[in-house]
Design an enzyme around this catalytic site. Structure first.
Site, PDB file in Angstrom:
ATOM      1  N   THR A 276       0.836  -1.193   0.000  1.00 10.85           N
ATOM      2  CA  THR A 276       0.000   0.000   0.000  1.00 10.85           C
ATOM      3  C   THR A 276       0.877   1.251   0.000  1.00 10.85           C
ATOM      4  O   THR A 276       2.106   1.165  -0.154  1.00 10.85           O
ATOM      5  CB  THR A 276      -1.041  -0.063   1.155  1.00 10.85           C
ATOM      6  OG1 THR A 276      -1.964   1.009   0.973  1.00 10.85           O
ATOM      7  CG2 THR A 276      -0.413   0.006   2.536  1.00 10.85           C
TER       8      THR A 276
ATOM      9  N   LYS B  83       3.336   1.497  -3.890  1.00 10.99           N
ATOM     10  CA  LYS B  83       2.657   0.761  -4.966  1.00 10.99           C
ATOM     11  C   LYS B  83       3.362   0.862  -6.324  1.00 10.99           C
ATOM     12  O   LYS B  83       3.268  -0.052  -7.139  1.00 10.99           O
ATOM     13  CB  LYS B  83       1.209   1.229  -5.094  1.00 10.99           C
ATOM     14  CG  LYS B  83       0.306   0.676  -4.003  1.00 10.99           C
ATOM     15  CD  LYS B  83      -1.136   1.062  -4.255  1.00 10.99           C
ATOM     16  CE  LYS B  83      -2.073   0.107  -3.583  1.00 10.99           C
ATOM     17  NZ  LYS B  83      -3.452   0.224  -4.051  1.00 10.99           N
TER      18      LYS B  83
ATOM     19  N   ASP C 194      -6.484  -4.820  -7.548  1.00 15.20           N
ATOM     20  CA  ASP C 194      -7.500  -3.766  -7.349  1.00 15.20           C
ATOM     21  C   ASP C 194      -8.528  -3.748  -8.479  1.00 15.20           C
ATOM     22  O   ASP C 194      -9.722  -3.536  -8.236  1.00 15.20           O
ATOM     23  CB  ASP C 194      -6.841  -2.382  -7.259  1.00 15.20           C
ATOM     24  CG  ASP C 194      -6.249  -2.105  -5.883  1.00 15.20           C
ATOM     25  OD1 ASP C 194      -6.721  -2.722  -4.900  1.00 15.20           O
ATOM     26  OD2 ASP C 194      -5.328  -1.272  -5.784  1.00 15.20           O
TER      27      ASP C 194
ATOM     28  N   GLY D 281      -4.572   6.829  -8.287  1.00  7.26           N
ATOM     29  CA  GLY D 281      -4.200   5.423  -8.412  1.00  7.26           C
ATOM     30  C   GLY D 281      -5.405   4.492  -8.510  1.00  7.26           C
ATOM     31  O   GLY D 281      -5.418   3.566  -9.324  1.00  7.26           O
TER      32      GLY D 281
HETATM   33  P1  NAP Z   1      -4.904   9.314  -5.058  1.00 11.47           P
HETATM   34  O1  NAP Z   1      -4.013   8.556  -5.962  1.00 11.47           O
HETATM   35  O2  NAP Z   1      -4.328  10.291  -4.100  1.00 11.47           O
HETATM   36  O3  NAP Z   1      -5.955  10.096  -6.026  1.00 11.47           O
HETATM   37  C1  NAP Z   1      -6.966  10.896  -5.476  1.00 11.47           C
HETATM   38  C2  NAP Z   1      -7.807  11.519  -6.609  1.00 11.47           C
HETATM   39  O4  NAP Z   1      -8.839  12.296  -5.994  1.00 11.47           O
HETATM   40  C3  NAP Z   1      -7.014  12.482  -7.504  1.00 11.47           C
HETATM   41  O5  NAP Z   1      -7.518  12.401  -8.806  1.00 11.47           O
HETATM   42  C4  NAP Z   1      -7.309  13.855  -6.889  1.00 11.47           C
HETATM   43  O6  NAP Z   1      -7.430  14.901  -7.831  1.00 11.47           O
HETATM   44  C5  NAP Z   1      -8.688  13.674  -6.291  1.00 11.47           C
HETATM   45  N1  NAP Z   1      -8.805  14.479  -5.068  1.00 11.47           N
HETATM   46  C6  NAP Z   1      -8.149  14.282  -3.906  1.00 11.47           C
HETATM   47  N2  NAP Z   1      -8.506  15.236  -3.002  1.00 11.47           N
HETATM   48  C7  NAP Z   1      -9.380  16.041  -3.644  1.00 11.47           C
HETATM   49  C8  NAP Z   1     -10.099  17.206  -3.242  1.00 11.47           C
HETATM   50  N3  NAP Z   1      -9.990  17.726  -2.005  1.00 11.47           N
HETATM   51  N4  NAP Z   1     -10.922  17.788  -4.123  1.00 11.47           N
HETATM   52  C9  NAP Z   1     -11.039  17.286  -5.382  1.00 11.47           C
HETATM   53  N5  NAP Z   1     -10.386  16.186  -5.828  1.00 11.47           N
HETATM   54  C10 NAP Z   1      -9.574  15.572  -4.955  1.00 11.47           C
HETATM   55  O7  NAP Z   1      -5.810   8.356  -4.191  1.00 11.47           O
HETATM   56  P2  NAP Z   1      -6.293   6.880  -4.560  1.00 11.47           P
HETATM   57  O8  NAP Z   1      -5.270   5.897  -4.150  1.00 11.47           O
HETATM   58  O9  NAP Z   1      -6.757   6.902  -5.974  1.00 11.47           O
HETATM   59  O10 NAP Z   1      -7.526   6.671  -3.552  1.00 11.47           O
HETATM   60  C11 NAP Z   1      -8.721   7.413  -3.694  1.00 11.47           C
HETATM   61  C12 NAP Z   1      -9.753   6.930  -2.677  1.00 11.47           C
HETATM   62  O11 NAP Z   1     -10.094   5.582  -2.957  1.00 11.47           O
HETATM   63  C13 NAP Z   1      -9.262   6.939  -1.223  1.00 11.47           C
HETATM   64  O12 NAP Z   1     -10.307   7.396  -0.420  1.00 11.47           O
HETATM   65  C14 NAP Z   1      -8.950   5.491  -0.930  1.00 11.47           C
HETATM   66  O13 NAP Z   1      -9.150   5.160   0.446  1.00 11.47           O
HETATM   67  C15 NAP Z   1     -10.015   4.801  -1.774  1.00 11.47           C
HETATM   68  N6  NAP Z   1      -9.615   3.441  -2.182  1.00 11.47           N
HETATM   69  C16 NAP Z   1     -10.450   2.412  -1.876  1.00 11.47           C
HETATM   70  C17 NAP Z   1     -10.126   1.125  -2.269  1.00 11.47           C
HETATM   71  C18 NAP Z   1     -11.038  -0.015  -1.929  1.00 11.47           C
HETATM   72  O14 NAP Z   1     -10.614  -1.177  -2.030  1.00 11.47           O
HETATM   73  N7  NAP Z   1     -12.289   0.234  -1.538  1.00 11.47           N
HETATM   74  C19 NAP Z   1      -8.949   0.888  -3.001  1.00 11.47           C
HETATM   75  C20 NAP Z   1      -8.118   1.970  -3.319  1.00 11.47           C
HETATM   76  C21 NAP Z   1      -8.471   3.250  -2.902  1.00 11.47           C
HETATM   77  P3  NAP Z   1      -6.167  15.455  -8.720  1.00 11.47           P
HETATM   78  O15 NAP Z   1      -5.969  14.407  -9.777  1.00 11.47           O
HETATM   79  O16 NAP Z   1      -6.691  16.727  -9.279  1.00 11.47           O
HETATM   80  O17 NAP Z   1      -5.039  15.587  -7.769  1.00 11.47           O
END
Ligand code: NAP
Length: 268
Positions: free
Chosen positions: A62, A66, A103, A128
């Site tokens: 994690t 990753k 994932d 991601g």
């Molecule tokens: P990440 O790589 O940090 O990407 C986050 C995305 O959300 C980016 O596109 C970012 O926009 C956007 N974002 C973040 N904060 C924001 C804000 N305040 N306002 C508007 N847009 C915002 O995170 P990730 O790994 O993809 O994870 C995203 C979510 O999915 C997390 O909550 C994580 O816990 C959840 N998740 C769940 C699982 C599951 O198995 N259920 C698996 C993986 C992740 P920009 O591109 O403009 O920066």
């Protein structure tokens, strides 16, 4: 005793040990699953130590490792070029460490019964998790994908990279009449701003999928329920990706007929 683990930094919050230990115990298997903090500069030493430890079956990976972990393992499935990140490393027959990503499969499992061919899909976020979701969608022959993101340029690059037709728009753009809407951003998560979307354009048979699992019932899912729409919560993907990893790491099928018990444990 054979064991696997999840590595990250920080790692104490991870739910993976609870999930894998639940399945090991349910199956009466000998084995353990731990959480191990590995700092970014400790990744190389970690893999060289574990490579020599024959009780080690592999690990889940994690944040923040990753992508960096790809430099230490074999990438047989071309994950670097597709999703760009791995979440599982296993040891194959000849001892080689191989990286993979569960994932995308974990996202797909709860909607496997949904025919998305040529259907419109709306995806929120371009990080991601969105990459894994878009990878899965690119294999399903979906129709147009509207990707809403704070930075639409990042969204446009992702759509092009996965060969998906559609539009990358800012978060303020209206939701399309999509069969599936997936939130892949942290918006709506505890401590994060709300995801402010008007779901009115969604058809009656739309499915709203929020991969955020804390809280389990996000405001997005509450809004979808208020419109009578079908929903999928983030624990389904979390347990789905863990199930695929468990099969790889422990060479056994997890007892998915006990999901309700597992979910209660995770929410307790
Ligand atoms: P990440 O790589 O940090 O990407 C986050 C995305 O959300 C980016 O596109 C970012 O926009 C956007 N974002 C973040 N904060 C924001 C804000 N305040 N306002 C508007 N847009 C915002 O995170 P990730 O790994 O993809 O994870 C995203 C979510 O999915 C997390 O909550 C994580 O816990 C959840 N998740 C769940 C699982 C599951 O198995 N259920 C698996 C993986 C992740 P920009 O591109 O403009 O920066």
């Amino acid at each position: 005793m054979p064991y696997a683990e999840v590595i990250g930094d920080p790692i104490a919050h991870s739910k993976s040990p609870m999930i894998h230990r639940f399945w090991l115990e349910a199956l009466g298997m000998e084995g353990d699953y731990r959480a191990t903090r590995v700092a970014p500069d400790g990744l190389e030493a970690y893999f060289s130590e574990r490579r020599a430890d024959l009780a080690w079956r592999g690990c889940n990976i994690t944040i923040p490792h990753k992508t960096a972990a790809l430099d230490h393992v074999e990438d047989r499935g071309g994950v670097r070029q597709s999703i760009g990140a791995i979440n599982t490393v296993f040891r194959d027959g000849d001892g080689t460490l191989v990286g993979t990503n569960t994932d995308a499969g974990g996202f797909y499992a709860p909607i496997a019964g949904l025919d998305l061919e040529r259907e419109t899909v709306c995806v929120i976020g371009a990080g991601g998790a969105a990459r894994a979701v878009l990878f899965a969608l690119s294999k399903l022959n979906v129709g147009r994908v509207t990707l809403l993101n704070r930075n639409p340029l990042k969204g446009a690059a992702l759509l092009a990279g996965f060969g998906l037709k559609g539009d990358a728009l800012p978060l303020s753009a209206p939701v399309p009449a999509a069969r599936l809407l997936v939130n892949c951003s942290p918006l709506g998560m505890t401590g994060q701003p709300l995801l402010d979307l008007d779901l009115a354009p969604l058809p009656e048979d739309a499915v709203v999928y929020d991969i955020v699992y804390a809280p389990l019932e996000t405001p997005l899912l509450t809004a979808a329920h208020a419109r009578g729409l079908e929903t999928v919560d983030g624990l389904e993907m979390l347990v789905g990706q863990a199930a695929l990893a468990f099969e790889i790491l422990f060479d056994a099928q997890p007892p998915r007929d006990r999901d309700e018990e597992l979910r209660a444990l995770l929410l307790g």
